[in-house]
Design an enzyme around this catalytic site. Sequence first.
Site, PDB file in Angstrom:
ATOM      1  N   HIS A  36     -13.671 -39.293  29.373  1.00 52.49           N
ATOM      2  CA  HIS A  36     -14.485 -38.734  28.038  1.00 52.49           C
ATOM      3  C   HIS A  36     -14.901 -39.793  27.354  1.00 52.49           C
ATOM      4  O   HIS A  36     -16.129 -39.692  26.831  1.00 52.49           O
ATOM      5  CB  HIS A  36     -13.164 -38.188  27.163  1.00 52.49           C
ATOM      6  N   LYS A 101      -1.746 -30.300  26.919  1.00 45.73           N
ATOM      7  CA  LYS A 101      -0.428 -30.018  26.462  1.00 45.73           C
ATOM      8  C   LYS A 101      -0.469 -30.856  24.962  1.00 45.73           C
ATOM      9  O   LYS A 101      -1.246 -31.812  25.003  1.00 45.73           O
ATOM     10  CB  LYS A 101       0.721 -30.632  27.375  1.00 45.73           C
TER      11      LYS A 101
END
Lengths: 184, 279
Positions: A36, A101
Amino acid sequence: MRHITTPLGEDVIRSLHAGDQVLLSGVIYTARDAAHLRMMDCIRRDEELPIPLEGQVIYYAGPTPAPQGRPVGSIGPTTSVRMDACTPPLLERGLSGMIGKGLRGAEVVAAMRKHPSVYFAAVGGAAALGAKCVTSLEVIAWDDLGPESVKRLTVKELPLVVAVDCEGNDAFALGQQAYLDSIG
Amino acid sequence: MRTIKASAVTEAVAQACVEANVDLPGDIACALHRCAACEPFAPARGMLEILCENEEIARRERMPICQDTGMAVVFAEIGQDVHIEGDFNQAVHEGVRRGYVDGLLRKSVVEDPLRRRNTGDNTPAIIHASLVPGDQLTLTIAPKGFGSENMSRLAMLTPAEGREGVKQFVLETVRLAGANPCPPMVLGVGIGGDFEQVALMAKEALLQPLDQANADTFYAEMERELLEAVNASGIGPQGLGGRTTCLGLHIKAAPTHIAGLPVAVNVGCHVTRHKTIVL
């Protein structure tokens, strides 16, 4: 249970509601912390991203190495909130879905409402089971990052829960409230 | 004096790294299956059944239970009558390297916290060595995933905050962690000592068997009370609601200063792994 396939069209995105259980099939891409940050560098430098974002889904995951004869080792989601700072620019550029999650921050949820998209929760820690849903894996960028490289996966019937839908509803808050209501 | 070769240490560590990652300790697996059987909220029960199936597949197929095969935390109890032939620390690091490379575990360690280049072999290990009487060497390898480690917290409370202050800090830690550490969690709580000792005690508390209550009845009662309060939070498996937020909780306490009440909560997930080998 409902089956959906990638790429995700806006009609599918709008039909998914927080708490829905789905089975996802098709091509998805892995990217976690280091990937990222590099994607943010690409955006700053106006370079092409390794992932074609439009309609695509990013899985926040770094699998274990594949045993001989299998496409992947164990694979499951990592904590999504660490990717939050990098997420709105990807949603602006067409990213349709994320798998991870845990909770998302308010800025990500706002960006998901503005650019209709969906955040799915996979079962954290159920990675030996998760491996059974992956039929192929190919490293497509930043091999030097090892477990954090960008990989193209083909998945078949990956079980997911819609954690945040494109209206900003949150399955964690809804589920916890439903449980507390159920015990009075 | 008994001599243990460094190569035996390497071999034991390598084997334990793999075993710990594919074979969930019996007490944790038992708690998971027991909670799956008695969870009252249907979606949560479904989630727990998936986690039970996962740990069974991992054991049967020798696949890592979780893809985050952790940093290798190694506790070594070295008997005073043991002579280790060779470099002990290097032997442990080499064992971790072999275990993670040959055992197809994930390499999750970067060599510097800010420059972040992956070391490629999951070294170095984090080693906590202590001297004990006797001529044995006991090695416990506890791979620690960071989804849960990141949710851990430490506070220097005041003596006036007491038992209730500690309890509130633990509950606040659980609330802040929410869905992130892969609940159902396992909690290790350290109380007392000083700044660094309290964190280490919290980690050691994660290694205590879940099916054994604290030997000190005062703390056994506090453990029961805290577990009940955590499981009343509603967070549930994966944070999607339910009773089973925590599989078990242990407290480790130590003498502290008249001015202080250190407390640390080390958050573990449902894959709180460890493997002990005695040489």
